[in-house]
Design a protein around this motif. Structure first.
Motif, mmCIF file in Angstrom:
data_model
loop_
_atom_site.group_PDB
_atom_site.id
_atom_site.type_symbol
_atom_site.label_atom_id
_atom_site.label_comp_id
_atom_site.label_asym_id
_atom_site.label_seq_id
_atom_site.Cartn_x
_atom_site.Cartn_y
_atom_site.Cartn_z
ATOM 1 N N LEU A 1 58.733 41.356 34.700
ATOM 2 C CA LEU A 1 58.373 40.223 33.857
ATOM 3 C C LEU A 1 59.129 38.963 34.246
ATOM 4 C CD1 LEU A 1 58.046 41.895 30.362
ATOM 5 C CD2 LEU A 1 56.240 41.074 31.862
ATOM 6 N N ARG A 2 60.301 39.146 34.856
ATOM 7 C CA ARG A 2 61.023 37.982 35.350
ATOM 8 C C ARG A 2 60.198 37.287 36.420
ATOM 9 N NH1 ARG A 2 66.606 37.914 38.902
ATOM 10 N NH2 ARG A 2 66.883 35.656 38.913
ATOM 11 N N ALA B 1 57.647 33.181 36.313
ATOM 12 C CA ALA B 1 57.501 32.121 37.309
ATOM 13 C C ALA B 1 57.983 30.783 36.771
ATOM 14 C CB ALA B 1 56.045 32.004 37.756
ATOM 15 N N VAL B 2 59.245 30.738 36.357
ATOM 16 C CA VAL B 2 59.808 29.513 35.809
ATOM 17 C C VAL B 2 59.902 28.456 36.893
ATOM 18 C CG1 VAL B 2 61.803 28.498 34.673
ATOM 19 C CG2 VAL B 2 61.148 30.860 34.178
ATOM 20 N N LYS B 3 59.402 27.269 36.598
ATOM 21 C CA LYS B 3 59.443 26.185 37.568
ATOM 22 C C LYS B 3 60.828 25.561 37.599
ATOM 23 C CE LYS B 3 54.551 25.000 37.159
ATOM 24 N NZ LYS B 3 53.585 23.932 36.860
ATOM 25 N N PHE C 1 76.246 41.569 32.222
ATOM 26 C CA PHE C 1 76.050 40.215 31.692
ATOM 27 C C PHE C 1 75.195 39.353 32.620
ATOM 28 C CE2 PHE C 1 80.420 40.563 29.474
ATOM 29 C CZ PHE C 1 79.848 41.304 28.456
ATOM 30 N N PHE C 2 75.575 39.311 33.898
ATOM 31 C CA PHE C 2 74.992 38.334 34.811
ATOM 32 C C PHE C 2 73.668 38.793 35.400
ATOM 33 C CE2 PHE C 2 75.032 35.485 38.591
ATOM 34 C CZ PHE C 2 75.222 34.293 37.910
ATOM 35 N N SER C 3 73.436 40.104 35.409
ATOM 36 C CA SER C 3 72.213 40.608 36.032
ATOM 37 C C SER C 3 71.238 41.188 35.009
ATOM 38 C CB SER C 3 72.559 41.669 37.089
ATOM 39 O OG SER C 3 73.380 41.110 38.097
ATOM 40 N N VAL C 4 71.611 42.315 34.401
ATOM 41 C CA VAL C 4 70.694 43.017 33.501
ATOM 42 C C VAL C 4 70.355 42.158 32.284
ATOM 43 C CG1 VAL C 4 70.360 45.046 32.062
ATOM 44 C CG2 VAL C 4 71.549 45.255 34.262
ATOM 45 N N ASN C 5 71.387 41.602 31.616
ATOM 46 C CA ASN C 5 71.126 40.778 30.438
ATOM 47 C C ASN C 5 70.346 39.523 30.793
ATOM 48 O OD1 ASN C 5 72.541 42.654 29.007
ATOM 49 N ND2 ASN C 5 74.156 41.289 28.317
ATOM 50 N N ASN C 6 70.636 38.956 31.958
ATOM 51 C CA ASN C 6 69.924 37.763 32.373
ATOM 52 C C ASN C 6 68.444 38.063 32.618
ATOM 53 O OD1 ASN C 6 69.845 34.918 33.409
ATOM 54 N ND2 ASN C 6 69.262 35.978 35.284
ATOM 55 N N MET C 7 68.164 39.196 33.248
ATOM 56 C CA MET C 7 66.770 39.578 33.457
ATOM 57 C C MET C 7 66.078 39.811 32.125
ATOM 58 S SD MET C 7 66.728 41.980 36.885
ATOM 59 C CE MET C 7 67.969 43.132 36.301
ATOM 60 N N SER C 8 66.822 40.367 31.173
ATOM 61 C CA SER C 8 66.251 40.596 29.853
ATOM 62 C C SER C 8 65.887 39.274 29.192
ATOM 63 C CB SER C 8 67.250 41.358 28.975
ATOM 64 O OG SER C 8 66.782 41.448 27.655
ATOM 65 N N GLN C 9 66.758 38.274 29.315
ATOM 66 C CA GLN C 9 66.466 36.967 28.734
ATOM 67 C C GLN C 9 65.245 36.335 29.406
ATOM 68 O OE1 GLN C 9 67.681 35.808 26.102
ATOM 69 N NE2 GLN C 9 69.513 37.038 25.800
ATOM 70 N N ASN C 10 65.156 36.471 30.730
ATOM 71 C CA ASN C 10 63.985 35.949 31.436
ATOM 72 C C ASN C 10 62.711 36.663 30.998
ATOM 73 O OD1 ASN C 10 65.327 34.003 32.946
ATOM 74 N ND2 ASN C 10 65.885 35.464 34.536
ATOM 75 N N MET C 11 62.837 37.963 30.742
ATOM 76 C CA MET C 11 61.698 38.725 30.247
ATOM 77 C C MET C 11 61.268 38.183 28.876
ATOM 78 S SD MET C 11 61.460 42.793 29.322
ATOM 79 C CE MET C 11 62.663 42.632 28.011
ATOM 80 N N MET D 1 61.362 35.252 27.842
ATOM 81 C CA MET D 1 60.610 34.005 27.975
ATOM 82 C C MET D 1 59.113 34.299 27.993
ATOM 83 S SD MET D 1 63.019 32.079 30.788
ATOM 84 C CE MET D 1 61.919 30.678 30.949
ATOM 85 N N ARG D 2 58.756 35.479 28.483
ATOM 86 C CA ARG D 2 57.358 35.891 28.530
ATOM 87 C C ARG D 2 56.812 36.177 27.134
ATOM 88 N NH1 ARG D 2 53.225 35.511 32.319
ATOM 89 N NH2 ARG D 2 51.754 37.218 32.033
ATOM 90 N N THR D 3 57.688 36.682 26.275
ATOM 91 C CA THR D 3 57.258 37.055 24.927
ATOM 92 C C THR D 3 57.624 35.991 23.893
ATOM 93 O OG1 THR D 3 59.335 38.272 24.601
ATOM 94 C CG2 THR D 3 57.448 39.507 25.442
ATOM 95 N N HIS D 4 58.211 34.875 24.371
ATOM 96 C CA HIS D 4 58.585 33.762 23.491
ATOM 97 C C HIS D 4 59.547 34.217 22.398
ATOM 98 C CE1 HIS D 4 55.572 31.306 25.475
ATOM 99 N NE2 HIS D 4 54.683 32.264 25.274
#
Length: 243
Positions: A27-28, A32-34, A197-207, A209-212
């Motif tokens: 989902l990250r 496709a964040v610009k 913190f820097f990898s797994v949690n960050n990917m979760s936050q990016n994910m 963004m898909r679900t708002h």
């Protein structure tokens, strides 16, 4: 029998974890964040955010003065509120020494018997202070933003700029900063925490963004005060605000 049960639980836990990681990665990419290299034009807000940077701590004598001094170097409209949970190592005294040279720094001491019962309870007490401070100074609650940082945490050099940019949009209510452990690492625990913190949690936050949606951790979270007060009521007990 017990070993079999534990083995099954472990396999289930690993399956959930790996599914979570793979979905986060997928989902990250889908988000496709610009990115624009930081060249976004931001108009100056007539009423910029007023920040309450909350730093809870207990027995943080080794780092608290450095943390407060570094935070005070950032240019922002607001206050730095350090709440000490009855430390035994003089954390509050050291914090007050630093606060003596900067009227933006406020130190709150917790006293027996209501101490050492969790970070959340300390944050709730600070929220009482924030509410009363806003009343006293007649602050525009639409522009009041609460930030929560660890006692050994440091913001990146452009964090305030990015936060101002984010909260310039009145529809933006809450955000979570990316967290990274400071190097050099001295233990395997720090390495694993940094990975989380820097990898797994960050990917979760990016994910998310898909679900708002947004998920907040206890470090690096920022949110507008007004929606919280609307949800729970201005006069609700403090323990109902941040539990």
């Amino acid at each position: 029998m017990i070993e079999t049960g534990l083995s099954i639980l472990f396999e289930i836990a690993m399956y959930i974890f790996l599914t979570y990681v793979f979905l986060s990665i997928f989902l990250r990419k889908a988000v496709a964040v610009k990115k624009d290299g930081g060249q976004i034009e931001v108009n100056g807000a007539d009423d910029p955010p007023f920040y309450y940077m909350i730093i809870p701590g207990m027995n943080e004598a080794l780092v608290i003065q450095q943390t407060l001094a570094q935070m005070a170097q950032y240019h922002f409209q607001g206050k730095i509120v350090m709440i000490d949970d009855a430390s035994a190592d003089g954390t509050a005294d050291l914090a007050e020494q630093t606060a003596a040279g900067d009227d933006r720094i406020v130190v709150i001491r917790r006293h027996l018997p209501r101490v050492h019962i969790g970070k959340g309870d300390s944050l709730n007490q600070v929220m009482d202070y924030v509410k009363h401070d806003c009343r006293r100074h007649g602050r525009n609650l639409k522009q009041v933003v609460i930030g929560v940082l660890d006692a050994d945490g440091v913001l990146s050099t452009d964090a305030i700029t990015q936060l101002n940019r984010f909260f310039q949009d009145p529809d933006q209510v809450i955000c979570q900063l990316r967290v990274k452990m400071d190097s050099p690492f001295t233990s395997a625990l720090q390495v694993s925490q940094d990975l989380e913190f820097f990898s797994v949690n960050n990917m979760s936050q990016n994910m998310r963004m898909r679900t708002h949606t947004v998920g907040l951790s206890g470090n690096g979270q920022f949110f507008r005060l007004l929606p919280v007060l609307k949800a729970v009521g201005w006069l609700m007990p403090c323990w109902m605000i941040m539990n």
